[in-house]
Enzyme design. Structure first.
Site, PDB file in Angstrom:
ATOM      1  N   GLU A 294       0.946  -1.135   0.081  1.00 54.67           N
ATOM      2  CA  GLU A 294       0.017   0.008   0.118  1.00 54.67           C
ATOM      3  C   GLU A 294       0.812   1.308   0.040  1.00 54.67           C
ATOM      4  O   GLU A 294       2.098   1.323   0.494  1.00 54.67           O
ATOM      5  CB  GLU A 294      -0.944  -0.014   1.077  1.00 54.67           C
ATOM      6  CG  GLU A 294      -2.183  -0.889   1.214  1.00 54.67           C
ATOM      7  CD  GLU A 294      -1.969  -2.025   2.101  1.00 54.67           C
ATOM      8  OE1 GLU A 294      -1.229  -2.071   3.048  1.00 54.67           O
ATOM      9  OE2 GLU A 294      -2.860  -2.680   2.109  1.00 54.67           O
TER      10      GLU A 294
ATOM     11  N   TYR B 151       7.600   2.057  -7.892  1.00 52.64           N
ATOM     12  CA  TYR B 151       7.015   0.710  -7.954  1.00 52.64           C
ATOM     13  C   TYR B 151       6.571   0.538  -9.440  1.00 52.64           C
ATOM     14  O   TYR B 151       6.672  -0.717  -9.942  1.00 52.64           O
ATOM     15  CB  TYR B 151       5.786   0.748  -7.165  1.00 52.64           C
ATOM     16  CG  TYR B 151       6.107   1.112  -5.720  1.00 52.64           C
ATOM     17  CD1 TYR B 151       7.147   0.535  -5.063  1.00 52.64           C
ATOM     18  CD2 TYR B 151       5.276   1.758  -4.715  1.00 52.64           C
ATOM     19  CE1 TYR B 151       7.641   0.592  -3.813  1.00 52.64           C
ATOM     20  CE2 TYR B 151       5.589   1.987  -3.596  1.00 52.64           C
ATOM     21  CZ  TYR B 151       6.627   1.519  -3.147  1.00 52.64           C
ATOM     22  OH  TYR B 151       7.076   1.638  -1.687  1.00 52.64           O
TER      23      TYR B 151
HETATM   24  C1  LIG Z   1      10.696   5.748  -2.228  1.00 52.36           C
HETATM   25  C2  LIG Z   1      12.095   5.719  -1.948  1.00 52.36           C
HETATM   26  C3  LIG Z   1      12.521   4.366  -1.269  1.00 52.36           C
HETATM   27  C4  LIG Z   1      13.169   5.734  -3.346  1.00 52.36           C
HETATM   28  O1  LIG Z   1      14.338   5.597  -2.934  1.00 52.36           O
HETATM   29  P1  LIG Z   1      15.444   6.207  -3.742  1.00 52.36           P
HETATM   30  O2  LIG Z   1      16.639   5.627  -3.600  1.00 52.36           O
HETATM   31  O3  LIG Z   1      15.567   7.680  -3.708  1.00 52.36           O
HETATM   32  O4  LIG Z   1      15.064   5.931  -5.303  1.00 52.36           O
HETATM   33  P2  LIG Z   1      15.911   5.788  -6.655  1.00 52.36           P
HETATM   34  O5  LIG Z   1      16.899   6.613  -6.779  1.00 52.36           O
HETATM   35  O6  LIG Z   1      16.163   4.215  -6.518  1.00 52.36           O
HETATM   36  O7  LIG Z   1      14.791   5.888  -7.779  1.00 52.36           O
HETATM   37  C5  LIG Z   1      14.326   4.931  -8.409  1.00 52.36           C
HETATM   38  C6  LIG Z   1      13.106   5.489  -9.032  1.00 52.36           C
HETATM   39  O8  LIG Z   1      12.234   5.722  -8.145  1.00 52.36           O
HETATM   40  C7  LIG Z   1      11.410   7.181  -8.568  1.00 52.36           C
HETATM   41  N1  LIG Z   1      12.107   8.276  -8.177  1.00 52.36           N
HETATM   42  C8  LIG Z   1      12.901   8.358  -7.262  1.00 52.36           C
HETATM   43  N2  LIG Z   1      13.130   9.814  -6.925  1.00 52.36           N
HETATM   44  C9  LIG Z   1      12.251  10.418  -7.452  1.00 52.36           C
HETATM   45  C10 LIG Z   1      11.666  11.815  -7.567  1.00 52.36           C
HETATM   46  N3  LIG Z   1      12.341  12.589  -6.567  1.00 52.36           N
HETATM   47  N4  LIG Z   1      10.733  12.327  -8.319  1.00 52.36           N
HETATM   48  C11 LIG Z   1      10.013  11.142  -9.231  1.00 52.36           C
HETATM   49  N5  LIG Z   1      10.471   9.741  -9.013  1.00 52.36           N
HETATM   50  C12 LIG Z   1      11.401   9.429  -8.414  1.00 52.36           C
HETATM   51  C13 LIG Z   1      11.921   7.092 -10.281  1.00 52.36           C
HETATM   52  O9  LIG Z   1      11.058   6.058 -10.977  1.00 52.36           O
HETATM   53  C14 LIG Z   1      13.180   6.538 -10.234  1.00 52.36           C
HETATM   54  O10 LIG Z   1      13.657   5.945 -11.369  1.00 52.36           O
HETATM   55  P3  LIG Z   1      14.487   6.961 -12.413  1.00 52.36           P
HETATM   56  O11 LIG Z   1      15.747   7.389 -11.653  1.00 52.36           O
HETATM   57  O12 LIG Z   1      14.893   6.089 -13.540  1.00 52.36           O
HETATM   58  O13 LIG Z   1      13.362   7.962 -12.641  1.00 52.36           O
HETATM   59  C15 LIG Z   1      12.474   7.027  -1.268  1.00 52.36           C
HETATM   60  O14 LIG Z   1      12.132   8.184  -1.895  1.00 52.36           O
HETATM   61  C16 LIG Z   1      12.185   7.023   0.287  1.00 52.36           C
HETATM   62  O15 LIG Z   1      12.484   6.475   1.304  1.00 52.36           O
HETATM   63  N6  LIG Z   1      10.870   7.641   0.682  1.00 52.36           N
HETATM   64  C17 LIG Z   1      10.410   7.719   1.663  1.00 52.36           C
HETATM   65  C18 LIG Z   1       9.653   6.553   2.296  1.00 52.36           C
HETATM   66  C19 LIG Z   1       8.715   6.115   1.482  1.00 52.36           C
HETATM   67  O16 LIG Z   1       7.773   6.926   0.964  1.00 52.36           O
HETATM   68  N7  LIG Z   1       8.513   4.722   1.351  1.00 52.36           N
HETATM   69  C20 LIG Z   1       7.555   4.272   0.407  1.00 52.36           C
HETATM   70  C21 LIG Z   1       6.502   3.756   1.348  1.00 52.36           C
HETATM   71  S1  LIG Z   1       5.107   2.931   0.476  1.00 52.36           S
END
Ligand SMILES: CC(C)(COP(=O)(O)OP(=O)(O)OC[C@H]1O[C@@H](n2cnc3c(N)ncnc32)[C@H](O)[C@@H]1OP(=O)(O)O)[C@@H](O)C(=O)NCCC(=O)NCCS
Length: 155
Positions: free
Chosen positions: A110, A122
């Site tokens: 979720e 995702y």
């Molecule tokens: C969601 C989360 C785990 C992503 O981790 P991350 O290491 O920053 O993400 P990545 O660098 O691996 O990015 C992978 C993909 O995520 C998406 N993404 C990452 N940062 C983004 C941004 N600022 N805006 C839009 N998409 C983004 C993109 O699809 C990206 O792929 P791309 O680089 O080819 O566009 C991180 O933002 C986080 O911890 N967020 C807070 C907690 C949270 O919301 N968890 C999910 C609960 S359901």
């Protein structure tokens, strides 16, 4: 587990809780207490919790439950200092490979309808939308989007 240059993914232990809770508090508006993590890794037979280390520092984690051939991600987070460097993508890829190895067919989660960043991750990993749970989040009454992937077809 994996060891790619400076990044390591391994199972969470009780010694990791302080660092995990720091990531948790940094990442969520209603963070879990340490006791919830402790209970998950010591008493929940369905739970599997992984930590993501960079240069021996825990910068992220992911938790999931596996029941029969279905798995659900409870939480995934990367500390804000380290976001945008593909760590989340690498962690989720690892989780998908892990559940596949465990015989799981379907992985779901979720996510807040407002959380476009996580939803983008995702979708990139092959998740599709499965419906909405109304008023799912207690803090602000926000809806949850259910997303799922057939792990044999995901990336
Ligand atoms: C969601 C989360 C785990 C992503 O981790 P991350 O290491 O920053 O993400 P990545 O660098 O691996 O990015 C992978 C993909 O995520 C998406 N993404 C990452 N940062 C983004 C941004 N600022 N805006 C839009 N998409 C983004 C993109 O699809 C990206 O792929 P791309 O680089 O080819 O566009 C991180 O933002 C986080 O911890 N967020 C807070 C907690 C949270 O919301 N968890 C999910 C609960 S359901």
């Amino acid at each position: 587990m994996i060891d790619q240059a400076k990044a390591t993914i391994r199972f969470m232990t009780l010694e990791d809780l302080d660092a995990v809770v720091e990531v948790e508090r940094n990442s969520f508006s209603t963070p879990w207490d340490p006791g919830i993590f402790r209970n998950e890794i010591t008493s929940n037979q369905f739970a599997h919790y992984l930590v993501y280390e960079l240069n021996d520092e825990i910068i992220g984690y992911c938790g999931l439950w596996i029941v029969m051939d279905e798995a659900q991600i409870t939480n995934i987070a990367i500390h804000s200092k380290h976001r945008g460097y593909k760590h989340g993508e690498r962690l989720l890829s690892y989780v998908i490979a892990f559940v596949k190895q465990m015989g799981v067919l379907k992985l779901s989660l979720e996510v807040r309808v407002s959380n476009n960043v996580a939803q983008s991750l995702y979708r990139k990993m092959g998740f599709q939308e499965g419906g909405v749970r109304k008023n799912y989040y207690a803090d602000n009454g926000e809806d949850a989007l259910v997303m799922w992937v057939n792990v044999n077809e995901g990336i």
